[in-house]
Design a protein around this motif. Structure first.
Motif, short mmCIF file in Angstrom:
data_model
loop_
_atom_site.label_atom_id
_atom_site.label_comp_id
_atom_site.label_asym_id
_atom_site.label_seq_id
_atom_site.Cartn_x
_atom_site.Cartn_y
_atom_site.Cartn_z
N UNK A 1 -29.72 27.78 -2.94
CA UNK A 1 -30.26 26.53 -2.39
C UNK A 1 -29.92 25.33 -3.26
N UNK A 2 -29.69 25.56 -4.55
CA UNK A 2 -29.32 24.46 -5.45
C UNK A 2 -27.92 23.95 -5.11
N UNK A 3 -27.12 24.77 -4.44
CA UNK A 3 -25.80 24.36 -3.97
C UNK A 3 -25.89 23.78 -2.57
N UNK A 4 -26.51 24.53 -1.65
CA UNK A 4 -26.53 24.11 -0.24
C UNK A 4 -27.39 22.86 -0.02
N UNK A 5 -28.32 22.57 -0.93
CA UNK A 5 -29.21 21.41 -0.79
C UNK A 5 -28.97 20.41 -1.92
N UNK A 6 -27.70 20.26 -2.31
CA UNK A 6 -27.34 19.45 -3.49
C UNK A 6 -27.86 18.02 -3.41
N UNK A 7 -27.78 17.41 -2.24
CA UNK A 7 -28.18 15.99 -2.09
C UNK A 7 -29.68 15.78 -2.29
N UNK A 8 -30.46 16.82 -2.14
CA UNK A 8 -31.90 16.68 -2.36
C UNK A 8 -32.18 16.40 -3.84
N UNK A 9 -31.31 16.89 -4.70
CA UNK A 9 -31.51 16.73 -6.15
C UNK A 9 -30.67 15.58 -6.71
N UNK A 10 -29.53 15.31 -6.06
CA UNK A 10 -28.65 14.21 -6.47
C UNK A 10 -28.40 13.34 -5.24
N UNK A 11 -29.40 12.52 -4.87
CA UNK A 11 -29.36 11.81 -3.58
C UNK A 11 -28.19 10.84 -3.40
N UNK A 12 -27.60 10.37 -4.49
CA UNK A 12 -26.48 9.43 -4.38
C UNK A 12 -25.14 10.15 -4.21
N UNK A 13 -25.18 11.47 -4.25
CA UNK A 13 -23.92 12.25 -4.24
C UNK A 13 -23.24 12.21 -2.88
N UNK A 14 -21.93 12.28 -2.93
CA UNK A 14 -21.12 12.45 -1.72
C UNK A 14 -20.75 13.93 -1.62
N UNK A 15 -20.60 14.42 -0.40
CA UNK A 15 -20.24 15.82 -0.15
C UNK A 15 -18.88 15.85 0.53
N UNK A 16 -17.92 16.51 -0.08
CA UNK A 16 -16.59 16.63 0.50
C UNK A 16 -16.19 18.10 0.59
N UNK A 17 -15.29 18.41 1.51
CA UNK A 17 -14.79 19.77 1.65
C UNK A 17 -13.28 19.81 1.44
N UNK A 18 -12.81 20.90 0.83
CA UNK A 18 -11.36 21.17 0.84
C UNK A 18 -11.19 22.52 1.54
N UNK A 19 -10.47 22.49 2.64
CA UNK A 19 -10.49 23.63 3.57
C UNK A 19 -9.12 24.26 3.81
N UNK A 20 -8.08 23.72 3.21
CA UNK A 20 -6.75 24.33 3.36
C UNK A 20 -6.59 25.43 2.33
N UNK A 21 -6.42 26.65 2.78
CA UNK A 21 -6.27 27.76 1.85
C UNK A 21 -4.79 28.09 1.66
N UNK A 22 -4.43 28.37 0.41
CA UNK A 22 -3.03 28.64 0.08
C UNK A 22 -2.82 30.10 -0.31
#
Length: 476
Positions: A269-290
């Motif tokens: 939950x500390x990962x999946x709910x990151x913004x609850x603890x760091x509210x100013x944070x941006x969430x980005x994904x990198x989804x291309x697998x090599x």
């Protein structure tokens, strides 16, 4: 800027190119969580971001800290960041960071083996109330041998500290065990303090307290955390205290689909709910697998996302392959089948690396395979163009091979998924994901499937097929 990013790795390897998602991560400022798919080049992305900060943003390298979990991981990062790219940033484990902060205040000795303190405590309990004590601990002793009780106690103390020292009195266990562990922790802490010692867990806990009381200097403006999906409460409290007290930029990277260390305190939950603890944070994904083919990640992704509590993401790959996952049964033992598969792999290309993966260490005993032997710590086979290595799935995380053979996917207690029950006492200090049936085992199976660059060959006993395989066959 695009030209700089397109050629950021030219001095080391011009073939490494950042994709658009990776470039966005590099350019994004402030607190940031990067959700990275398996084989998506998360380390490459983080190295690029460090280089960008130094080259373009003119950040002093001494102001950048990179944190990883193990000494092995930090050594690999040092080779890549410090040696290859000549970027002189600090690269530490959480424990080493804690120790460095504590050493600003006092000199301490690290006590690696504290079982003698537990044994001393047990002997004291026997002298005080022998018959009652021996009755309650009967499950964990054999005559005068208390090794099982010592192991239970040391594991409890370690996990208890990783959970941030929760109240023992509120735990679900009998009055005897509450009293036992309350007194044990009290005596353990007292003995360590009296002798000026510290254990690994207290490196983090004591450093956190020093930060909260503003007793130490923290010189970093940027803090990177690798494998953030494995964060435990004690490590999180340290990171959170650093943010509150010194306000550096916090950049974390990880994959909730690969969160597999609940038994050692990781809290998803500390990962999946990151913004609850760091509210100013941006969430980005990198989804291309090599690493994996599109066909494999479609199957593996569908499998892991059966748990709707996992973060949804669609991974993409330019690689394509027919039948990347192949399932085989055997009736008596897997010796003949394994030999056949290795022979098949040996004909695929001039040279191949092969992982033999097991859920447990005992899934592979080389004496069961007469055609294999150990020589100088390496597995030798009749096929000289194969480099074969056995790993548990846990230890294979973060690694990849040309081909993977997954052993013993049975429906037994020690099969895959494992049906081994957690000790009722240790349940109180472990992080057990009950969001979905076999939630962590499902993620572990996903890790196993995604270690390959090409195929996964799955072996199971004909009479005891794993429930995961029955499900997988419907997807394939």
């Amino acid at each position: 800027m695009n030209d700089y990013l397109d050629h950021i790795f030219d001095e080391i390897d011009a073939s490494i190119k950042l994709d658009e998602e990776q470039k966005k991560v590099v350019l994004t400022e402030g607190d940031l969580e990067v959700i990275a798919g398996a084989g998506s080049g998360k380390t490459t992305t983080m190295v690029a971001k460090v280089k960008y900060l130094i080259d373009i943003k003119k950040v002093d390298p001494s102001k950048i800290l990179f944190i990883s979990y193990t000494n092995k991981a930090t050594e690999e990062l040092k080779i890549r960041i410090q040696k290859d790219f000549k970027l002189p940033i600090s690269i530490l484990t959480f424990h080493k960071l804690g120790l460095c902060l504590i050493n600003q205040i006092k000199s301490i000795d690290i006590q690696n083996d504290s079982n003698f303190i537990i044994e001393k405590f047990i002997q004291k309990q026997i002298r005080k109330r022998k018959f009652i004590f021996l009755f309650y601990v009967r499950k964990y002793r054999k005559k005068k041998d208390f090794s099982k009780l010592i192991l239970l106690s040391s594991t409890f103390i370690k996990n208890y500290k990783q959970k941030g020292r929760p109240s023992i009195l509120k735990m679900k266990m009998s009055k005897f065990w509450k009293c036992f562990f309350c007194n044990l922790v009290l005596e353990y802490d007292g003995y360590m303090k009296e002798n000026g010692w510290i254990d690994f867990e207290d490196m983090i806990l004591e450093a956190t307290e020093l930060i909260k009381r503003n007793k130490v200097i923290f010189p970093f403006q940027y803090v990177f955390v690798d494998e953030y999906q494995d964060i435990s409460k004690d490590r999180f409290f340290l990171l959170y205290a650093i943010k509150k007290q010194y306000n550096p930029n916090i950049i974390v990277v990880g994959d909730d689909w690969q969160s597999i260390f609940g038994f050692s305190g990781s809290e998803l939950i500390l990962f999946t709910n990151f913004k609850a603890f760091f509210p100013q944070a941006k969430i980005l994904k990198i989804t291309n697998t090599y690493r994996n083919s599109q066909e494999l990640i479609n199957i593996a992704g569908h499998f892991v996302m059966k748990n709707e509590f996992q973060i949804k993401k669609q991974l993409t790959s330019d690689k394509h392959m027919e039948n990347p996952i192949q399932i085989y049964s055997y009736k008596h033992n897997s010796c003949g089948l394994l030999k056949t598969l290795l022979k098949k792999i040996s004909k695929l290309r001039d040279f191949s690396t092969v992982f033999l993966l097991g859920r447990y260490h005992h899934d592979f005993d080389i004496s069961d395979y007469p055609f294999l032997k150990y020589k100088n710590g390496k597995i030798e086979s009749p096929y000289s163009n194969l480099k074969i290595e056995f790993l548990t799935v846990h230890s294979a995380k973060g690694l990849g091979a040309d081909e993977v053979i997954l052993l013993n996917c049975s429906n037994h207690t020690y099969g895959f998924p494992s049906k081994k029950k957690t000790n009722v006492i240790l349940k109180n200090v472990e992080s057990i994901d009950e969001s979905y049936a076999y939630a962590e085992e499902r993620r572990l199976f996903y890790v196993a499937l995604t270690r390959t660059k090409n195929h996964v060959f799955i072996l199971y006993p004909y009479e005891a097929q794993s429930m995961f395989l029955k499900e997988l066959k419907k997807i394939i």
